[in-house]
Enzyme design. Structure first.
Site, PDB file in Angstrom:
ATOM      1  N   LYS A  14     -18.704 -56.796  59.720  1.00 34.92           N
ATOM      2  CA  LYS A  14     -20.073 -56.604  60.202  1.00 34.92           C
ATOM      3  C   LYS A  14     -21.079 -57.356  59.327  1.00 34.92           C
ATOM      4  CE  LYS A  14     -19.095 -52.074  62.209  1.00 34.92           C
ATOM      5  NZ  LYS A  14     -19.503 -50.655  62.209  1.00 34.92           N
ATOM      6  N   TYR A  54     -19.806 -52.108  72.635  1.00 35.56           N
ATOM      7  CA  TYR A  54     -20.203 -50.725  72.322  1.00 35.56           C
ATOM      8  C   TYR A  54     -20.609 -49.934  73.565  1.00 35.56           C
ATOM      9  CZ  TYR A  54     -20.132 -51.966  67.365  1.00 35.56           C
ATOM     10  OH  TYR A  54     -19.751 -52.354  66.103  1.00 35.56           O
ATOM     11  N   PHE A  62     -28.062 -43.458  68.294  1.00 41.26           N
ATOM     12  CA  PHE A  62     -27.938 -44.522  67.295  1.00 41.26           C
ATOM     13  C   PHE A  62     -27.710 -45.902  67.911  1.00 41.26           C
ATOM     14  CE2 PHE A  62     -23.679 -42.695  67.858  1.00 41.26           C
ATOM     15  CZ  PHE A  62     -22.932 -43.836  68.141  1.00 41.26           C
ATOM     16  N   ARG A  90      -6.679 -49.226  60.375  1.00 43.24           N
ATOM     17  CA  ARG A  90      -7.640 -48.122  60.231  1.00 43.24           C
ATOM     18  C   ARG A  90      -7.420 -47.393  58.911  1.00 43.24           C
ATOM     19  NH1 ARG A  90     -11.351 -47.289  64.059  1.00 43.24           N
ATOM     20  NH2 ARG A  90     -11.411 -45.046  63.749  1.00 43.24           N
ATOM     21  N   THR A  96     -14.982 -43.832  58.936  1.00 48.82           N
ATOM     22  CA  THR A  96     -16.167 -44.506  59.456  1.00 48.82           C
ATOM     23  C   THR A  96     -17.397 -44.244  58.590  1.00 48.82           C
ATOM     24  OG1 THR A  96     -15.286 -44.372  61.692  1.00 48.82           O
ATOM     25  CG2 THR A  96     -17.643 -44.763  61.487  1.00 48.82           C
ATOM     26  N   ARG A 107     -13.947 -49.463  53.196  1.00 47.52           N
ATOM     27  CA  ARG A 107     -15.232 -48.756  53.241  1.00 47.52           C
ATOM     28  C   ARG A 107     -15.453 -47.906  51.992  1.00 47.52           C
ATOM     29  NH1 ARG A 107     -14.063 -47.276  59.396  1.00 47.52           N
ATOM     30  NH2 ARG A 107     -15.070 -49.042  60.416  1.00 47.52           N
ATOM     31  N   ASN A 121     -21.129 -50.043  57.451  1.00 45.86           N
ATOM     32  CA  ASN A 121     -19.815 -49.679  56.910  1.00 45.86           C
ATOM     33  C   ASN A 121     -18.835 -50.852  56.847  1.00 45.86           C
ATOM     34  OD1 ASN A 121     -19.268 -49.863  59.623  1.00 45.86           O
ATOM     35  ND2 ASN A 121     -18.559 -47.766  59.851  1.00 45.86           N
ATOM     36  N   HIS A 124     -15.462 -53.095  61.519  1.00 48.06           N
ATOM     37  CA  HIS A 124     -15.029 -52.360  62.716  1.00 48.06           C
ATOM     38  C   HIS A 124     -13.557 -52.662  62.892  1.00 48.06           C
ATOM     39  CE1 HIS A 124     -14.526 -51.110  66.898  1.00 48.06           C
ATOM     40  NE2 HIS A 124     -13.881 -52.248  67.049  1.00 48.06           N
ATOM     41  N   GLU A 135     -11.263 -54.784  73.647  1.00 47.59           N
ATOM     42  CA  GLU A 135     -12.226 -55.431  72.761  1.00 47.59           C
ATOM     43  C   GLU A 135     -11.908 -56.900  72.472  1.00 47.59           C
ATOM     44  OE1 GLU A 135     -13.339 -51.352  70.283  1.00 47.59           O
ATOM     45  OE2 GLU A 135     -12.078 -52.882  69.335  1.00 47.59           O
TER      46      GLU A 135
END
Length: 144
Positions: A14, A54, A62, A90, A96, A107, A121, A124, A135
């Protein structure tokens, strides 16, 4: 083209990760774990791409802040391959919420809460193989 018999996931570094120069560290951790980098792209995400990515969050409070944040700087998109790669990635990325992410995770080591209520964070990662297959074409339409 991606092979439907293999496991893939989407990773996004990100804007906060990109701006802080953490892309190499994120990819290093993934490759050291033994996963294969299949595709990599640096791009400036636009609103249409992010709305598609998203879509499940569109009516959440948010959402607008998330979209604004994701358009604030370049994003690095990557397709990662490996057995059980969704679960593995993950685990590498951590929870998250930055304050809940364990030390040693991406993270946990690099993300934190900010006073503007944004969740920066770092990364993704797709939450399931189904999500990955949804995705990946958003960011890599040439692979499917």
């Amino acid at each position: 083209m991606l092979n439907k018999d293999k496991h893939y996931t989407l990773l996004l570094v990100k804007p906060d990760g990109y701006e802080r120069g953490l892309t190499g560290e994120v990819l290093r951790r993934i490759e050291r774990k033994g996963y294969k980098l299949v595709a990599l792209r640096i791009c400036q995400a636009d609103e249409a791409t992010l709305a598609n990515h998203y879509a499940e969050h569109v009516n959440k409070p948010f959402y607008k802040g998330l979209i604004d944040y994701m358009m604030s700087a370049p994003v690095v998109a990557a397709v990662i391959e490996g057995q059980n790669v969704v679960e593995g990635l993950r685990s590498l990325t951590g929870a998250t919420k930055p304050t809940e992410a364990a030390p040693g995770t991406i993270r946990g080591d690099f993300a934190r809460d900010w006073d503007d209520d944004s969740v920066r964070n770092i990364v993704h990662a797709s939450d399931s193989l189904e999500s990955a297959w949804r995705e990946i074409p958003i960011w890599f339409d040439d692979l499917v």
